[in-house]
Structures are given as structure tokens and as C-alpha cells.
Design a protein around this motif. Sequence first.
Motif, PDB file in Angstrom:
ATOM      1  N   LEU A   1      -2.574  10.924  21.369  1.00 30.76           N
ATOM      2  CA  LEU A   1      -1.661   9.809  21.623  1.00 30.76           C
ATOM      3  C   LEU A   1      -0.755  10.018  22.836  1.00 30.76           C
ATOM      4  N   ALA A   2      -0.491  11.264  23.164  1.00 35.89           N
ATOM      5  CA  ALA A   2       0.515  11.587  24.180  1.00 35.89           C
ATOM      6  C   ALA A   2       0.103  11.160  25.583  1.00 35.89           C
ATOM      7  N   ASP A   3       1.051  10.509  26.260  1.00 37.34           N
ATOM      8  CA  ASP A   3       0.905  10.264  27.685  1.00 37.34           C
ATOM      9  C   ASP A   3       1.429  11.475  28.444  1.00 37.34           C
ATOM     10  N   VAL A   4       2.410  12.145  27.822  1.00 36.12           N
ATOM     11  CA  VAL A   4       3.087  13.306  28.400  1.00 36.12           C
ATOM     12  C   VAL A   4       3.276  14.324  27.277  1.00 36.12           C
ATOM     13  N   THR A   5       3.024  15.598  27.563  1.00 33.01           N
ATOM     14  CA  THR A   5       3.275  16.667  26.591  1.00 33.01           C
ATOM     15  C   THR A   5       4.256  17.654  27.195  1.00 33.01           C
ATOM     16  N   VAL A   6       5.240  18.061  26.382  1.00 30.62           N
ATOM     17  CA  VAL A   6       6.250  19.011  26.834  1.00 30.62           C
ATOM     18  C   VAL A   6       6.395  20.083  25.761  1.00 30.62           C
ATOM     19  N   ILE A   7       6.339  21.343  26.172  1.00 33.11           N
ATOM     20  CA  ILE A   7       6.524  22.467  25.250  1.00 33.11           C
ATOM     21  C   ILE A   7       8.027  22.663  25.055  1.00 33.11           C
ATOM     22  N   THR A   8       8.481  22.619  23.801  1.00 32.19           N
ATOM     23  CA  THR A   8       9.917  22.711  23.533  1.00 32.19           C
ATOM     24  C   THR A   8      10.380  24.121  23.208  1.00 32.19           C
ATOM     25  N   SER A   9       9.490  24.964  22.748  1.00 28.78           N
ATOM     26  CA  SER A   9       9.875  26.309  22.303  1.00 28.78           C
ATOM     27  C   SER A   9      10.455  27.141  23.432  1.00 28.78           C
ATOM     28  N   GLY A  10      11.662  27.639  23.214  1.00 30.71           N
ATOM     29  CA  GLY A  10      12.292  28.559  24.157  1.00 30.71           C
ATOM     30  C   GLY A  10      12.825  27.941  25.431  1.00 30.71           C
ATOM     31  N   GLN A  11      12.848  26.640  25.536  1.00 32.78           N
ATOM     32  CA  GLN A  11      13.356  25.994  26.749  1.00 32.78           C
ATOM     33  C   GLN A  11      14.817  25.608  26.571  1.00 32.78           C
ATOM     34  N   PRO A  12      15.636  25.872  27.565  1.00 31.28           N
ATOM     35  CA  PRO A  12      17.013  25.356  27.510  1.00 31.28           C
ATOM     36  C   PRO A  12      16.972  23.824  27.551  1.00 31.28           C
ATOM     37  N   MET A  13      17.895  23.179  26.860  1.00 32.12           N
ATOM     38  CA  MET A  13      17.900  21.724  26.747  1.00 32.12           C
ATOM     39  C   MET A  13      17.908  21.037  28.111  1.00 32.12           C
ATOM     40  N   LYS A  14      18.718  21.530  29.025  1.00 32.14           N
ATOM     41  CA  LYS A  14      18.834  20.902  30.351  1.00 32.14           C
ATOM     42  C   LYS A  14      17.476  20.890  31.061  1.00 32.14           C
ATOM     43  N   LYS A  15      16.765  21.998  30.996  1.00 33.83           N
ATOM     44  CA  LYS A  15      15.449  22.104  31.632  1.00 33.83           C
ATOM     45  C   LYS A  15      14.447  21.185  30.934  1.00 33.83           C
ATOM     46  N   LEU A  16      14.519  21.110  29.623  1.00 38.16           N
ATOM     47  CA  LEU A  16      13.632  20.262  28.832  1.00 38.16           C
ATOM     48  C   LEU A  16      13.826  18.784  29.199  1.00 38.16           C
ATOM     49  N   ILE A  17      15.084  18.353  29.281  1.00 38.61           N
ATOM     50  CA  ILE A  17      15.392  16.965  29.632  1.00 38.61           C
ATOM     51  C   ILE A  17      14.873  16.646  31.033  1.00 38.61           C
ATOM     52  N   ARG A  18      15.078  17.558  31.950  1.00 40.52           N
ATOM     53  CA  ARG A  18      14.603  17.359  33.333  1.00 40.52           C
ATOM     54  C   ARG A  18      13.077  17.242  33.361  1.00 40.52           C
ATOM     55  N   GLU A  19      12.388  18.113  32.625  1.00 40.37           N
ATOM     56  CA  GLU A  19      10.924  18.078  32.607  1.00 40.37           C
ATOM     57  C   GLU A  19      10.412  16.762  32.020  1.00 40.37           C
ATOM     58  N   ILE A  20      11.012  16.312  30.922  1.00 37.78           N
ATOM     59  CA  ILE A  20      10.598  15.044  30.305  1.00 37.78           C
ATOM     60  C   ILE A  20      10.832  13.897  31.286  1.00 37.78           C
ATOM     61  N   SER A  21      12.000  13.871  31.909  1.00 35.73           N
ATOM     62  CA  SER A  21      12.334  12.799  32.855  1.00 35.73           C
ATOM     63  C   SER A  21      11.331  12.730  33.999  1.00 35.73           C
ATOM     64  N   ILE A  22      11.022  13.873  34.584  1.00 35.64           N
ATOM     65  CA  ILE A  22      10.095  13.922  35.719  1.00 35.64           C
ATOM     66  C   ILE A  22       8.692  13.498  35.292  1.00 35.64           C
ATOM     67  N   LYS A  23       8.216  14.042  34.172  1.00 33.50           N
ATOM     68  CA  LYS A  23       6.859  13.715  33.712  1.00 33.50           C
ATOM     69  C   LYS A  23       6.746  12.245  33.322  1.00 33.50           C
ATOM     70  N   CYS A  24       7.781  11.691  32.702  1.00 33.55           N
ATOM     71  CA  CYS A  24       7.764  10.270  32.334  1.00 33.55           C
ATOM     72  C   CYS A  24       7.742   9.388  33.574  1.00 33.55           C
ATOM     73  N   GLU A  25       8.557   9.747  34.554  1.00 33.65           N
ATOM     74  CA  GLU A  25       8.587   8.963  35.788  1.00 33.65           C
ATOM     75  C   GLU A  25       7.226   8.989  36.483  1.00 33.65           C
ATOM     76  N   MET A  26       6.610  10.160  36.527  1.00 32.19           N
ATOM     77  CA  MET A  26       5.291  10.279  37.147  1.00 32.19           C
ATOM     78  C   MET A  26       4.264   9.444  36.387  1.00 32.19           C
ATOM     79  N   PHE A  27       4.280   9.537  35.063  1.00 37.63           N
ATOM     80  CA  PHE A  27       3.328   8.772  34.259  1.00 37.63           C
ATOM     81  C   PHE A  27       3.544   7.272  34.442  1.00 37.63           C
ATOM     82  N   GLU A  28       4.810   6.846  34.405  1.00 34.78           N
ATOM     83  CA  GLU A  28       5.117   5.419  34.513  1.00 34.78           C
ATOM     84  C   GLU A  28       4.749   4.864  35.887  1.00 34.78           C
TER      85      GLU A  28
END
Length: 184
Positions: free
Chosen positions: A144-171
Motif C-alpha cells: 500500500l505504501a507510496d513512501v516507506t520510512v524506517i522509524t527505529s532509532g531515528q531522532p524525531m526531527k530527522k524522521l519528520i524531515r525524511e517523511i516531508s522530503i519523500k512525500c514531496e518527491m512522491f507528490e
Amino acid sequence: MRHIVLIGFMGSGKTKTGKRLAEELGLTFVDVDKKITSEMKMSVTDIFSRFGEVFFRALETKTIKELRQMEKRAVISVGGGLPMQEQNHKYLKELGTVVYLKGSPETLQKRLGGDQSRPLLSGANMEEKLRQMLKTREPVYEKLADVTVITSGQPMKKLIREISIKCEMFENQYFMEHKDQITD
């Protein structure tokens, strides 16, 4: 309207991450489980024990169908079992960009360790139940995923940035592929 829809196993951080992502992007945050419990005035555990899992799953489907009518863009977090209902696949895709927050089995077990509010993990041998459920659910989440992000061991700030970038690229890619079908 292309919302950002977070899917993943319980304990993967959908609610916590969703709230922070929505805050960072200036969007509304909607937690499907919270919406259901608010409307039912009962906890998920109470809904499961009183009405059963089938009833709860029907409430999830009803809720995401309704969310398709939301006019303001949002970050939407869905329960871990919602994607397992095949009829929901279409609605998730209609809602927007589906982001799979993937946690390692070890991280998920650590996060869920003492949590008694998860009806599907209650009882003996939580570790085995967790592994069995992951084995069943992960292929569905990945499909189902358009974007996959590994959450384990990632600081929240880095995780949010990765999701934002990947979502923008996908969109951007989605828009380019569907620009002839998109009308103002």
C-alpha cells in the motif's frame, strides 16, 4: 485533496510522528482511532470487548470514507489493522500519499512491552503474537505504501524531515503522471 496518511504496526509511532509532522507542515492532525473512541465514548479495548473486532473494523472503514470529504489538507494516522481490510485499500489511496512507518520487531516489542490497551496483543506470549502479526501485516503495508520510512532509532526531527522530503518527491511525481486528470 492529497492528505498524508500514516500506516504501520501498533507502536511504530504513527500518532506521535503524525502530530509532529502536522505541526511542522502547518496541517491538521487526525487520528482515526481517537476519532472513533471520541464518537463512541469508549476506548478501543472496550469497543473490542463489547462489540467485537468486526464492528470496530466497520467503524474504521466508515471513518476513512468520511475523511475523504475533508477539504483542509491533513496528516491522518490510521490503526495498524485498518490496512488489513481489503476494502480500505481504495479509500487509503483516495485519501492521499500513504506513508508506511516501519519499526523493527525489537523496537516495536520494546515500545509495546507493558501496554495492556492493545486488544490484539493481550494474553500470553506477546513476542510471538507480535512476530506473527508482523509476518501477516508487513507485506500489506509495503504493498500500500507510496513512501516507506524506517522509524527505529531515528531522532524525531530527522524522521519528520525524511517523511516531508519523500512525500514531496512522491507528490511531484504523482502530479506529473496525473496532470491530465487533475482539474482546478
